[in-house]
Design a protein around this motif. Structure first.
Motif, PDB file in Angstrom:
ATOM      1  N   PRO A   1       0.839  -1.201   0.000  1.00 50.35           N
ATOM      2  CA  PRO A   1       0.000   0.000   0.000  1.00 50.35           C
ATOM      3  C   PRO A   1       0.874   1.251   0.000  1.00 50.35           C
ATOM      4  CG  PRO A   1      -0.816  -1.589   1.589  1.00 50.35           C
ATOM      5  CD  PRO A   1       0.509  -2.106   1.117  1.00 50.35           C
ATOM      6  N   SER A   2       0.521   2.204  -0.835  1.00 47.31           N
ATOM      7  CA  SER A   2       1.364   3.385  -1.025  1.00 47.31           C
ATOM      8  C   SER A   2       1.172   4.442   0.045  1.00 47.31           C
ATOM      9  CB  SER A   2       1.091   3.999  -2.398  1.00 47.31           C
ATOM     10  OG  SER A   2      -0.281   4.352  -2.513  1.00 47.31           O
ATOM     11  N   SER A   3       0.134   4.275   0.905  1.00 50.22           N
ATOM     12  CA  SER A   3      -0.106   5.245   1.971  1.00 50.22           C
ATOM     13  C   SER A   3      -0.905   4.575   3.073  1.00 50.22           C
ATOM     14  CB  SER A   3      -0.866   6.462   1.425  1.00 50.22           C
ATOM     15  OG  SER A   3      -2.221   6.111   1.160  1.00 50.22           O
ATOM     16  N   ASP A   4      -1.166   5.316   4.121  1.00 53.73           N
ATOM     17  CA  ASP A   4      -1.987   4.786   5.214  1.00 53.73           C
ATOM     18  C   ASP A   4      -3.470   5.089   5.021  1.00 53.73           C
ATOM     19  OD1 ASP A   4       0.236   3.813   6.530  1.00 53.73           O
ATOM     20  OD2 ASP A   4       0.585   5.693   7.622  1.00 53.73           O
ATOM     21  N   ASP A   5      -3.793   5.784   3.951  1.00 52.95           N
ATOM     22  CA  ASP A   5      -5.179   6.144   3.656  1.00 52.95           C
ATOM     23  C   ASP A   5      -5.734   5.136   2.664  1.00 52.95           C
ATOM     24  OD1 ASP A   5      -7.577   7.227   2.852  1.00 52.95           O
ATOM     25  OD2 ASP A   5      -6.822   9.296   2.764  1.00 52.95           O
ATOM     26  N   ILE A   6      -6.770   4.411   3.058  1.00 49.57           N
ATOM     27  CA  ILE A   6      -7.309   3.351   2.208  1.00 49.57           C
ATOM     28  C   ILE A   6      -7.791   3.886   0.863  1.00 49.57           C
ATOM     29  CG2 ILE A   6      -9.702   3.497   3.030  1.00 49.57           C
ATOM     30  CD1 ILE A   6      -9.703   0.407   3.084  1.00 49.57           C
ATOM     31  N   ARG A   7      -8.146   5.183   0.798  1.00 52.06           N
ATOM     32  CA  ARG A   7      -8.649   5.757  -0.450  1.00 52.06           C
ATOM     33  C   ARG A   7      -7.555   5.903  -1.499  1.00 52.06           C
ATOM     34  NH1 ARG A   7     -11.281  10.995   2.174  1.00 52.06           N
ATOM     35  NH2 ARG A   7      -9.236  10.816   3.224  1.00 52.06           N
ATOM     36  N   THR A   8      -6.321   6.045  -1.034  1.00 56.75           N
ATOM     37  CA  THR A   8      -5.209   6.222  -1.983  1.00 56.75           C
ATOM     38  C   THR A   8      -4.204   5.077  -1.963  1.00 56.75           C
ATOM     39  OG1 THR A   8      -3.963   7.465  -0.300  1.00 56.75           O
ATOM     40  CG2 THR A   8      -5.378   8.736  -1.802  1.00 56.75           C
ATOM     41  N   ALA A   9      -4.248   4.272  -0.916  1.00 57.50           N
ATOM     42  CA  ALA A   9      -3.213   3.246  -0.720  1.00 57.50           C
ATOM     43  C   ALA A   9      -3.169   2.216  -1.842  1.00 57.50           C
ATOM     44  CB  ALA A   9      -3.450   2.539   0.616  1.00 57.50           C
ATOM     45  N   TRP A  10      -4.334   1.917  -2.466  1.00 59.49           N
ATOM     46  CA  TRP A  10      -4.404   0.849  -3.468  1.00 59.49           C
ATOM     47  C   TRP A  10      -4.464   1.377  -4.895  1.00 59.49           C
ATOM     48  CZ3 TRP A  10      -3.243  -3.613  -1.340  1.00 59.49           C
ATOM     49  CH2 TRP A  10      -3.475  -3.776   0.037  1.00 59.49           C
ATOM     50  N   ARG A  11      -4.366   2.701  -5.037  1.00 61.64           N
ATOM     51  CA  ARG A  11      -4.355   3.264  -6.388  1.00 61.64           C
ATOM     52  C   ARG A  11      -2.991   3.047  -7.037  1.00 61.64           C
ATOM     53  NH1 ARG A  11      -7.207   9.154  -5.348  1.00 61.64           N
ATOM     54  NH2 ARG A  11      -9.344   8.393  -5.030  1.00 61.64           N
ATOM     55  N   THR A  12      -3.036   2.545  -8.262  1.00 61.12           N
ATOM     56  CA  THR A  12      -1.811   2.331  -9.046  1.00 61.12           C
ATOM     57  C   THR A  12      -2.116   2.721 -10.479  1.00 61.12           C
ATOM     58  OG1 THR A  12      -2.310   0.079  -9.794  1.00 61.12           O
ATOM     59  CG2 THR A  12      -1.336   0.293  -7.584  1.00 61.12           C
TER      60      THR A  12
ATOM     61  N   THR B   1      -2.717   0.888 -12.741  1.00 61.04           N
ATOM     62  CA  THR B   1      -3.682  -0.074 -13.307  1.00 61.04           C
ATOM     63  C   THR B   1      -4.914  -0.272 -12.430  1.00 61.04           C
ATOM     64  OG1 THR B   1      -2.566  -1.963 -12.251  1.00 61.04           O
ATOM     65  CG2 THR B   1      -1.857  -1.358 -14.483  1.00 61.04           C
ATOM     66  N   LEU B   2      -4.944   0.301 -11.220  1.00 59.39           N
ATOM     67  CA  LEU B   2      -6.053   0.074 -10.297  1.00 59.39           C
ATOM     68  C   LEU B   2      -6.625   1.399  -9.809  1.00 59.39           C
ATOM     69  CD1 LEU B   2      -4.570  -2.769  -8.008  1.00 59.39           C
ATOM     70  CD2 LEU B   2      -5.964  -3.025 -10.079  1.00 59.39           C
ATOM     71  N   GLY B   3      -7.935   1.448  -9.620  1.00 62.48           N
ATOM     72  CA  GLY B   3      -8.572   2.645  -9.086  1.00 62.48           C
ATOM     73  C   GLY B   3      -9.952   2.324  -8.533  1.00 62.48           C
ATOM     74  N   TRP B   4     -10.443   3.205  -7.653  1.00 63.71           N
ATOM     75  CA  TRP B   4     -11.756   3.005  -7.032  1.00 63.71           C
ATOM     76  C   TRP B   4     -12.870   3.500  -7.954  1.00 63.71           C
ATOM     77  CZ3 TRP B   4     -12.341   0.166  -2.781  1.00 63.71           C
ATOM     78  CH2 TRP B   4     -11.252  -0.011  -1.917  1.00 63.71           C
ATOM     79  N   ASN B   5     -13.986   2.782  -7.943  1.00 59.99           N
ATOM     80  CA  ASN B   5     -15.172   3.199  -8.686  1.00 59.99           C
ATOM     81  C   ASN B   5     -16.399   2.618  -7.988  1.00 59.99           C
ATOM     82  OD1 ASN B   5     -17.020   4.082 -10.585  1.00 59.99           O
ATOM     83  ND2 ASN B   5     -16.490   2.529 -12.106  1.00 59.99           N
ATOM     84  N   LYS B   6     -17.223   3.518  -7.439  1.00 58.45           N
ATOM     85  CA  LYS B   6     -18.438   3.112  -6.732  1.00 58.45           C
ATOM     86  C   LYS B   6     -18.155   2.125  -5.596  1.00 58.45           C
ATOM     87  CE  LYS B   6     -21.427   3.883 -10.737  1.00 58.45           C
ATOM     88  NZ  LYS B   6     -22.427   3.293 -11.679  1.00 58.45           N
ATOM     89  N   GLY B   7     -17.090   2.401  -4.859  1.00 62.18           N
ATOM     90  CA  GLY B   7     -16.777   1.611  -3.681  1.00 62.18           C
ATOM     91  C   GLY B   7     -16.055   0.302  -3.956  1.00 62.18           C
ATOM     92  N   LEU B   8     -15.732   0.058  -5.226  1.00 59.22           N
ATOM     93  CA  LEU B   8     -15.015  -1.163  -5.582  1.00 59.22           C
ATOM     94  C   LEU B   8     -13.722  -0.815  -6.300  1.00 59.22           C
ATOM     95  CD1 LEU B   8     -17.984  -3.316  -6.976  1.00 59.22           C
ATOM     96  CD2 LEU B   8     -16.929  -3.481  -4.704  1.00 59.22           C
TER      97      LEU B   8
END
Length: 561
Positions: free
Chosen positions: A535-546, A548-555
């Protein structure tokens, strides 16, 4: 007998009584001729006769005639100052029935012309007819290793056993004569057993290759002489033979007994494998001692790494090919200081030496703690933890796994398990029973590396799982190989019939991902979707963004391609 001798005997008798009833066996004192001077203990239960009935009689009187030689050898070793431990020997009960007992003993510490002998119920590994090679009486390779491991666990740390490997030269007189070969193996086995610990620690490891576990008092010369004598009996007209010998001192005090036994088994297996692959046997045999030392050191390193928590987890996304949603992340171990190095070698070593259960449980506990952390505690984030088939076969590890699962009710539906396998699982039913316990608690189970090694169709028949991960060797060449495409189709079709989903690993590009969708594979894993990450940060909203990956409607979605 003078008064002082009676007093001494009385004192030793008191000591005998205490130990005899504590251990529920029989202890006897013998003179230099093997006659019983004193006996005490549960003789009726063990021998079918009272202890007093032994007094004044040769111990050999109650021993099966076929084991008189083994008894004589054991008493000879004791007389020479050597301790005999857990020799298996047959006794004759008054009703004529035979029974096996364990015989141990040593020279009396204050009376050199007397021996102190203990008879008890056999413990540890006990070989049966099916564990032996034909009619030779020799243990087969697996049974010999089990015997050696059992004896190693009971060995005194200040008096380590020794293992001598024996290779016979090619004997022209035996060419094509199976009967004579078996006769030689039988004769050789009888002679080596008389020199071995417990009178049965001799095995045939391969054609013309044997192992004998013995005490330090047994010399290489005596073993070599036994080989020469056995050949002379069976082949009296042939020239004397000279065997190649290598002796390994089993001094493994730096690890617990059960791990020492595993170190020995691992070392012997590696030795056998390299010999089969054309290695120079003489050089391999000379190298055995440092091999065992290196194995023990590596086992210590693995144990220290696990208990010290010197590892990290990386997470690789597994994506739903049909929707683009990240189904879960696989938890992958990386050992500290080795971020760019595959852990495969260490994990395989842990599995081969029986230490993988310790590693699996440590990784599971780390993953559970991570899933409850702020950066991963989200209903949409699922994580898969690997469990070796060896771990699922180990009662101790299974017990610990069940204990852990009683604490994970909050992680049901989010904690997934992947069964990995680099060695064949022998008891698939027992493993399936554990898998069903896991599934009933709400956790999905995946069968990893399907189609590679031992993980074949009979696994899928025996193990009821939720998902099958198709081995990457079929995926990498799918765009160029019709055979691999046919294999993938067959797996998907079978799994569909069974209600099992499929995952393809090693998906490296969009073309492969699109082909897999056409073949109706449900999930994909590989660098196309993302490399293992932290995970890139301690904030779940940004930690999994890469990229190739991003959040959309909670998924979390795959955003590329």
């Amino acid at each position: 007998m003078g008064m002082s001798e009676k007093d001494d005997l009385g004192k030793s008798s008191d000591m005998y009584v205490a130990f005899a009833f504590a251990a529920a066996d029989v202890l006897v004192e013998l003179d230099s001729q093997g006659n019983t001077l004193f006996a005490v203990g549960a003789a009726m239960a063990l021998l079918g006769r009272g202890a007093k009935a032994l007094t004044g009689q040769p111990l050999s009187k109650i021993i099966h005639p076929g084991d008189h030689t083994a008894l004589s050898q054991a008493l000879k070793q004791m007389t020479g100052g050597e301790r005999v431990r857990n020799a298996i020997i047959r006794i004759l009960r008054p009703d004529g029935k035979g029974a096996e007992v364990s015989l141990s003993g040593y020279r009396h510490p204050s009376k050199p012309d007397m021996l102190m002998v203990a008879l008890g119920h056999p413990g540890g590994f006990h070989a049966h007819k099916e564990d032996r090679v034909g009619e030779t009486g020799l243990l087969d390779k697996d049974s010999f290793q089990a015997m050696a491991a059992s004896l190693l666990e009971s060995a005194a740390p200040d008096d380590p056993y020794q293992l001598t490997l024996v290779e016979l030269p090619k004997i022209d007189a035996l060419s094509g004569d199976a009967e004579a070969q078996e006769a030689l193996n039988t004769e050789l086995g009888n002679r080596l057993r008389a020199l071995s610990v417990g009178g049965d620690a001799v095995g045939q490891l391969d054609e013309g290759k044997f192992g004998v576990l013995h005490s330090a008092a047994v010399s290489a010369d005596s073993i070599s002489q036994s080989v020469t004598q056995a050949a002379a009996v069976v082949l009296p007209d042939a020239a004397p033979i000279q065997a190649t010998l290598a002796t390994l001192v089993l001094d493994v005090a730096d690890v617990p007994p059960e791990e020492a036994a595993r170190a020995l088994t691992y070392t012997l297996n590696r030795f056998a494998l390299e010999a089969e692959n054309g290695g120079n046997l003489a050089d391999l045999m000379k190298d055995l001692q440092p091999r065992l030392s290196a194995t023990v050191k590596q086992m210590n390193d693995v144990r220290n790494t696990v208990t010290g928590g010197d590892f990290d987890l990386l997470f690789q996304p597994i994506v739903d090919l049909w929707t683009g949603v990240v189904h879960h992340f696989e938890c992958l171990v990386r050992f500290k200081g080795e971020d760019n190095k595959s852990p495969y070698e260490t994990v395989t070593f842990a599995e081969d030496t029986g230490m993988v259960g310790m590693l699996d449980m440590a990784l599971l506990e780390r993953a559970i703690a991570f899933m409850r952390s702020s950066v991963a505690n989200n209903d949409s984030l699922k994580f898969a933890v690997n469990l070796s088939g060896y771990s699922l076969s180990d009662p101790t590890v299974v017990r610990r796994l069940k204990e852990i699962l009683t604490t994970t009710t909050d992680l049901r539906k989010r904690l997934v398990f992947e069964m990995t396998e680099s060695a064949q699982v022998r008891d698939l039913k027992a493993v399936n029973d554990v898998i069903q316990i896991i599934r009933k608690q709400g956790h999905e189970v995946c069968l990893d590396d399907f189609g590679a090694g031992h993980a074949a169709f009979h696994y899928l028949r025996a193990l009821k799982v939720d998902n099958v991960k198709i081995d990457g060797s079929y995926i990498k060449d799918a765009m160029r190989s019709n055979e691999d495409v046919s294999f993938i189709k067959a797996i998907v079709g079978l799994c569909t019939e069974l209600g099992v989903t499929t995952t393809a690993e090693y998906v490296e590009d969009a073309e492969t991902a699109n082909l897999l969708k056409l073949l109706k594979v449900r999930f994909g894993q590989g660098w196309y979707f993302g490399k293992p990450l932290r995970p890139s940060s301690d904030d779940i909203r940004t930690a999994w963004r890469t990229p190739t990956l991003g959040w959309n409607k909670g998924l979390l979605h795959f955003t590329k391609g």
